[in-house]
Design an enzyme around this catalytic site. Structure first.
Site, PDB file in Angstrom:
ATOM      1  N   SER B 127      -5.951   0.767  -4.482  1.00  0.00           N
ATOM      2  CA  SER B 127      -5.771   2.308  -4.432  1.00  0.00           C
ATOM      3  C   SER B 127      -6.215   2.628  -5.851  1.00  0.00           C
ATOM      4  O   SER B 127      -6.287   1.758  -6.972  1.00  0.00           O
ATOM      5  CB  SER B 127      -4.374   2.570  -4.326  1.00  0.00           C
ATOM      6  OG  SER B 127      -3.979   3.683  -4.743  1.00  0.00           O
ATOM      7  N   TYR B 151       3.962   0.910  -7.626  1.00  0.00           N
ATOM      8  CA  TYR B 151       2.846   0.608  -6.262  1.00  0.00           C
ATOM      9  C   TYR B 151       1.605   0.314  -7.090  1.00  0.00           C
ATOM     10  O   TYR B 151       0.867  -0.634  -6.288  1.00  0.00           O
ATOM     11  CB  TYR B 151       2.942   2.225  -5.609  1.00  0.00           C
ATOM     12  CG  TYR B 151       1.731   2.436  -4.721  1.00  0.00           C
ATOM     13  CD1 TYR B 151       2.057   1.506  -3.316  1.00  0.00           C
ATOM     14  CD2 TYR B 151       0.411   2.743  -4.964  1.00  0.00           C
ATOM     15  CE1 TYR B 151       1.053   1.878  -2.470  1.00  0.00           C
ATOM     16  CE2 TYR B 151      -0.549   2.901  -3.999  1.00  0.00           C
ATOM     17  CZ  TYR B 151      -0.351   2.348  -2.750  1.00  0.00           C
ATOM     18  OH  TYR B 151      -1.316   2.349  -1.721  1.00  0.00           O
ATOM     19  N   LYS B 155      -0.409  -3.128  -6.409  1.00  0.00           N
ATOM     20  CA  LYS B 155      -1.844  -3.328  -5.788  1.00  0.00           C
ATOM     21  C   LYS B 155      -2.902  -3.926  -6.678  1.00  0.00           C
ATOM     22  O   LYS B 155      -3.431  -4.929  -6.305  1.00  0.00           O
ATOM     23  CB  LYS B 155      -2.413  -1.698  -5.613  1.00  0.00           C
ATOM     24  CG  LYS B 155      -1.769  -0.927  -4.200  1.00  0.00           C
ATOM     25  CD  LYS B 155      -2.217  -1.680  -3.019  1.00  0.00           C
ATOM     26  CE  LYS B 155      -1.743  -1.099  -1.704  1.00  0.00           C
ATOM     27  NZ  LYS B 155      -1.897  -1.660  -0.488  1.00  0.00           N
TER      28      LYS B 155
END
Lengths: 329, 329
Positions: B127, B151, B155
């Site tokens: 992402s 998050y 990632k």
């Protein structure tokens, strides 16, 4: 002030301990206790003001970290790691010590803070191995981390965890990316980078050394003395100045092997230089070709981190700190 | 060809499954089996040539990954993740699914390869959340990853693991950094980025939508259709072209909210635009301010990844794929 050093029996761990025994303080606050942790017990230094404790511990055991921080150290130096060569040979051991060990430590700190507020300064030794070729001529503070070793991968992951746990307020972390430490004291070792030290260290002690690469090879160096100063500085800086970016390229000296040899000639004479024997090693030549050559470490310099500006100085540090001021050449 | 999709019931997982049912092949090789894995069972599509299997699984269970890959899929799409907002609210759940889940998958593949040679293509959805402000105007392919969410951290760690496992020959990984997918079909959700889709999706369906930020806000978008093409392309590219750098910024469209609205006006008329109600939300304004605005995705473009070049096109894709070619405005 209560200090924990994890990886205390390594070269930097021992020098850091000595430096703290001498200074008796960090950031003006008196040191009262130092716990020395490593896989083997550390020798306890003599001090009339600091209480020492030595713990033999395996940080890849999920329970270890909680025990190490049970007395809530104010500053934790995390120096423990499986080195580059071994992490490449033993994939599982490298991940288990370098990744899981670091994560267990962060988790133990986070859990300790759930019982009552706790947010120690954590100094994490990262490495320029987080970078992987191809590089720009100078690697800047915003260059991406694409390691080409498992060791470098594990260090880069440690950096990300350190930043996230710091951002969340679980720990007050500073990650420092060490240049190659030169001149490493002690016996020659099998590390591919070992020749950067041995081509100076052995001749300074009147012994022969082998140079496996061309004199044009450029690399990024710091003395053990400055490396220890980095660690202490990282424990003292105002981390508000770092914002969310907790990991710093450290300053160092970019020099070619030829420049190292010229400095040796100036400090110890032609006799010392004659002890260097050229013996090209294709494997080492290829490995070294993928290593970082030079950095722009602006952020760290602005924060007050400082390194040597000539190899003459790096050699003199070695002569002072390891040879009692005398060369054997 | 045997395919495994982990995270198959999500929006991209369902669209990817549909696309594979239609194309019946990846890189010219016929698809014979698709296993759909997620926390809940996926609906099995109807196909006369592909055998389907649906598995409900918790990837944070260390045993799950081994079971998922027991029949040695040739291509694995790893789309499963705890999304940004939830990973920020539930620290442990985010790490457990997004970090441990990915690591268990890589470890299961490595272990399978120890019994007999096995090196599947693994497409990992990363992402643009791996990047954290401050940014340059355009984020290049060599900009560093300093995520400002857990998050994004998870990632970025997944990317590092994917690269190291690929370098060691355990897996053939490709990581793709998805832009914000717009227009997301379905109901409005609570994601802070949700308005980028809802200010178009609701008016196109004749319903009111709320705009919480200024029209000058710029962001990086891709349609669901292109996002699915990225996934399939990542399964097809020659990974020798990637070298050691396995993670790619994906192409996208950099547009302001004002440009989105102008495109809506051109495609669906003034009536649709009138359905957008301004209601500034300070929390969303501040969050969005830290998000990436524009990219130079040269590497991916050279490899043949392609995205939309106007918001008119992104809106038309939605009208075609979700509204049967008709707008309700």
């Amino acid at each position: 002030m209560n200090i924990l050093i994890i990886g205390a029996t390594g070269m930097l761990g021992r020098k850091l301990t000595q430096a703290l025994v001498s200074s008796r303080q960090i950031d003006g606050k008196e040191i009262t206790r130092i716990k020395l942790a490593d896989v083997v017990p550390a020798d306890l230094p003599v001090s009339d003001s600091i209480e020492f404790d030595s713990v033999a511990v395996d940080i890849s055991d999920p329970e270890s970290a909680g025990q190490l921080i049970a007395d809530r150290p104010d500053v934790i130096f995390h120096l423990a790691a499986i080195v580059s060569g071994e992490a490449e040979l033993d994939f599982e051991k490298g991940y288990s010590i370098n990744l899981d060990g670091t994560r267990y430590l962060l988790e133990a700190i986070r859990h300790a803070g759930q019982d009552e507020p706790y947010c120690p300064r954590l100094v994490f030794t990262s490495s320029i191995a987080v970078f992987g070729a191809p590089f720009p001529d100078k690697i800047g503070d915003e260059f991406f981390t694409t390691p080409r070793t498992s060791y470098g991968t594990q260090k880069a992951i440690g950096e990300l965890l350190l930043s996230d746990y710091s951002r969340r307020g679980f720990v007050d972390g500073v990650g420092i990316r060490m240049p190659t430490v030169c001149i490493r004291p002690g016996k020659p070792n099998k590390a591919a980078s070992g020749f950067f030290s041995s081509i100076l260290r052995e001749p300074l002690a009147g012994q022969e050394a082998v140079l496996p690469v061309d004199e044009s090879v450029r690399h990024w160096h710091v003395s053990p003395r400055s490396a220890v100063r980095f660690l202490i500085k990282a424990a003292e800086i105002d981390t508000d100045l770092l914002g969310a970016r907790r990991n710093l390229n450290m300053p160092g000296l970019s020099a070619t092997v030829g420049e190292q040899i010229e400095a040796l000639r100036r400090v110890a004479g032609e006799g010392a230089v004659k002890l260097i024997r050229r013996e090209p090693d294709q494997m080492i030549i290829e490995m070294v070709d993928g290593w970082a050559k030079d950095f722009d470490a602006s952020r760290a310099l602005e924060l007050g981190f400082a390194a040597e500006s000539s190899f003459d100085e790096i050699i003199r540090v070695h002569v002072e700190d390891e040879l009692g001021g005398k060369t054997g050449a």
